[in-house]
Design an enzyme around this catalytic site. Sequence first.
Site, PDB file in Angstrom:
ATOM      1  N   HIS A 250      37.405  35.962  43.405  1.00  0.00           N
ATOM      2  CA  HIS A 250      38.275  34.799  43.651  1.00  0.00           C
ATOM      3  C   HIS A 250      37.402  33.561  43.500  1.00  0.00           C
ATOM      4  O   HIS A 250      36.234  33.577  43.908  1.00  0.00           O
ATOM      5  CB  HIS A 250      38.833  34.828  45.081  1.00  0.00           C
TER       6      HIS A 250
ATOM      7  N   HIS B 210      37.341  51.790  41.102  1.00  0.00           N
ATOM      8  CA  HIS B 210      38.288  50.814  41.697  1.00  0.00           C
ATOM      9  C   HIS B 210      37.751  49.407  41.438  1.00  0.00           C
ATOM     10  O   HIS B 210      36.838  48.941  42.119  1.00  0.00           O
ATOM     11  CB  HIS B 210      38.428  51.050  43.205  1.00  0.00           C
TER      12      HIS B 210
ATOM     13  N   ALA C 123      41.533  37.221  50.182  1.00  0.00           N
ATOM     14  CA  ALA C 123      40.814  38.460  50.531  1.00  0.00           C
ATOM     15  C   ALA C 123      40.136  39.023  49.292  1.00  0.00           C
ATOM     16  O   ALA C 123      40.765  39.148  48.246  1.00  0.00           O
ATOM     17  CB  ALA C 123      41.803  39.478  51.084  1.00  0.00           C
TER      18      ALA C 123
ATOM     19  N   LYS D 235      49.216  52.890  41.202  1.00  0.00           N
ATOM     20  CA  LYS D 235      48.722  52.298  42.446  1.00  0.00           C
ATOM     21  C   LYS D 235      49.860  51.911  43.375  1.00  0.00           C
ATOM     22  O   LYS D 235      50.793  51.202  42.972  1.00  0.00           O
ATOM     23  CB  LYS D 235      47.881  51.052  42.094  1.00  0.00           C
TER      24      LYS D 235
ATOM     25  N   HIS E  54      46.674  51.967  48.490  1.00  0.00           N
ATOM     26  CA  HIS E  54      46.147  50.950  49.409  1.00  0.00           C
ATOM     27  C   HIS E  54      46.712  51.331  50.775  1.00  0.00           C
ATOM     28  O   HIS E  54      47.894  51.101  51.054  1.00  0.00           O
ATOM     29  CB  HIS E  54      46.573  49.535  49.006  1.00  0.00           C
TER      30      HIS E  54
ATOM     31  N   ASN F  75      46.966  44.697  39.935  1.00  0.00           N
ATOM     32  CA  ASN F  75      47.615  43.631  40.720  1.00  0.00           C
ATOM     33  C   ASN F  75      47.413  42.256  40.099  1.00  0.00           C
ATOM     34  O   ASN F  75      46.918  41.333  40.736  1.00  0.00           O
ATOM     35  CB  ASN F  75      47.146  43.660  42.185  1.00  0.00           C
TER      36      ASN F  75
ATOM     37  N   ASP G  84      35.856  48.058  44.535  1.00  0.00           N
ATOM     38  CA  ASP G  84      36.870  47.078  44.947  1.00  0.00           C
ATOM     39  C   ASP G  84      36.340  45.648  44.792  1.00  0.00           C
ATOM     40  O   ASP G  84      36.729  44.756  45.546  1.00  0.00           O
ATOM     41  CB  ASP G  84      37.363  47.330  46.377  1.00  0.00           C
TER      42      ASP G  84
ATOM     43  N   HIS H 212      38.755  45.181  40.224  1.00  0.00           N
ATOM     44  CA  HIS H 212      39.668  44.082  39.863  1.00  0.00           C
ATOM     45  C   HIS H 212      38.978  43.203  38.824  1.00  0.00           C
ATOM     46  O   HIS H 212      37.915  42.643  39.099  1.00  0.00           O
ATOM     47  CB  HIS H 212      40.004  43.248  41.105  1.00  0.00           C
ATOM     48  N   LEU H 213      39.613  43.075  37.655  1.00  0.00           N
ATOM     49  CA  LEU H 213      39.007  42.271  36.579  1.00  0.00           C
ATOM     50  C   LEU H 213      39.779  41.007  36.264  1.00  0.00           C
ATOM     51  O   LEU H 213      39.318  40.194  35.464  1.00  0.00           O
ATOM     52  CB  LEU H 213      38.908  43.091  35.287  1.00  0.00           C
ATOM     53  N   ARG H 214      40.978  40.867  36.852  1.00  0.00           N
ATOM     54  CA  ARG H 214      41.837  39.707  36.509  1.00  0.00           C
ATOM     55  C   ARG H 214      42.113  39.704  35.004  1.00  0.00           C
ATOM     56  O   ARG H 214      41.954  40.711  34.340  1.00  0.00           O
ATOM     57  CB  ARG H 214      41.217  38.380  36.972  1.00  0.00           C
TER      58      ARG H 214
ATOM     59  N   LEU I 275      40.355  43.014  52.241  1.00  0.00           N
ATOM     60  CA  LEU I 275      41.345  43.905  52.852  1.00  0.00           C
ATOM     61  C   LEU I 275      41.254  45.282  52.206  1.00  0.00           C
ATOM     62  O   LEU I 275      41.195  45.350  50.973  1.00  0.00           O
ATOM     63  CB  LEU I 275      42.760  43.343  52.674  1.00  0.00           C
TER      64      LEU I 275
ATOM     65  N   HIS J  92      39.387  52.610  48.951  1.00  0.00           N
ATOM     66  CA  HIS J  92      38.552  51.770  49.826  1.00  0.00           C
ATOM     67  C   HIS J  92      38.754  52.075  51.309  1.00  0.00           C
ATOM     68  O   HIS J  92      39.181  51.227  52.089  1.00  0.00           O
ATOM     69  CB  HIS J  92      38.749  50.271  49.544  1.00  0.00           C
TER      70      HIS J  92
HETATM   71  O1  DOR Z   1      40.255  42.327  49.485  1.00  0.00           O
HETATM   72  C1  DOR Z   1      41.002  42.699  48.607  1.00  0.00           C
HETATM   73  N1  DOR Z   1      41.117  42.005  47.451  1.00  0.00           N
HETATM   74  N2  DOR Z   1      41.743  43.793  48.798  1.00  0.00           N
HETATM   75  C2  DOR Z   1      42.668  44.179  47.913  1.00  0.00           C
HETATM   76  O2  DOR Z   1      43.308  45.171  48.162  1.00  0.00           O
HETATM   77  C3  DOR Z   1      42.955  43.371  46.710  1.00  0.00           C
HETATM   78  C4  DOR Z   1      41.812  42.551  46.337  1.00  0.00           C
HETATM   79  C5  DOR Z   1      42.118  41.482  45.298  1.00  0.00           C
HETATM   80  O3  DOR Z   1      42.791  41.788  44.313  1.00  0.00           O
HETATM   81  O4  DOR Z   1      41.645  40.365  45.451  1.00  0.00           O
HETATM   82 ZN    ZN Z   2      41.315  46.733  45.321  1.00  0.00          ZN
END
Ligand code: DOR
Ligand code: ZN
Length: 348
Positions: free
Chosen positions: A255, A13, A267, A100, A137, A41, A251, A15-17, A223, A175
């Site tokens: 940011h 799980h 988050a 997802k 989620h 996402n 996860d 997130h790489l943007r 989150l 998560h």
């Molecule tokens: O804290 C989080 N950040 N929870 C998520 O489900 C998404 C993630 C994000 O993409 O920043």
């Molecule tokens: Zn996530």
Amino acid sequence: MNKITITRPDDWHLHLRDGDVLPDLVKHTARQFSRALIMPNLRPPVTTVAQAKSYQTRIHEAAQVAGYPQFQALMTLYLTDKTLPSEIENAKENGIVGVKLYPAGATTNSDAGVTNLQHCDLAIAKMAELGIPLLVHGEVTHASIDLFDREAVFIDEVLDPLRKRHPRLRVVFEHITTKQAVDYVSQANTQGGEIGATITAHHLLYNRNAIFIGGIRPHYYCLPVLKREEHRQALLDAATSDSKRFFLGTDSAPHAQHLKEHACGCAGCFTAAQALELYAQAFASVGKLQQLESFAAFNGADFYGLPRNEGTVTIEKISQKIPLSYSMGSDLLVPLNAGESLDWSILG
Ligand code: DOR
Ligand code: ZN
């Protein structure tokens, strides 16, 4: 135990943007993990196989540039109210690993998420038929439900009815953060539709006090939000147990510093740079380092029906200081527990 060598792990799980920041981000994960399951996402979200494939190519190019040509990004699609069963068939044919579910409004970039699961029933039925897992989620979003109860309510109101409607559906409860989720996953009657769960390093290491110690600490806000100590203990018991249903998913969610340290901070905790060392810290805290290999390298691969990795990684009890920040394109990125010490380091 001062040193442990394990089969190379995977992050189930991540997130790489996208875009210019990819090389700065992917290198942290590729240093430690052979594969990672990439969350969809983005803005706009990755809703089609064509989008997922081109995103995968960009990640692989960035990994190559960063010096990790072997790194494999495994791709997911973002479920919406409009996802067609034909796109699920297309996903299966093209090696998409999961789909997802973001309840609309639950978290970062979830506004295109599902407003009512009934709208996606045909797509979900197709996933059950083809054996593509639904990655969940697991939080309800109604304002009337307390933020700290959203996962527990989701189990009763959404997840359990969904699994009863689609008994063959394979589900990953992502998560997880509560004792209720641990109990649900441990005790679930699978009838062909297996259930697994990912657990982050930050939910194993911290309870909700971490967000407020000495002032508000935005880098501990994610989150689903950190919960009480009794929930952290339940997660640690599950992760270090012999159950094959629990596996590693960081996860890690980068940011920019100025968007975290903000009146309405985003988050997400960035843990990718020391992911395995953070998990080692959590497992060692309960004397269960020997359980790390199955959690990090076997259970997830087995759940997804993928081969376990070749090669190994060695983690040694050598203290390291977590940097205050990393670069992410033209921005700074502050990791979880920046400036603090960790007892474990990866060799090489
Ligand atoms: O804290 C989080 N950040 N929870 C998520 O489900 C998404 C993630 C994000 O993409 O920043
Ligand atoms: Zn996530």
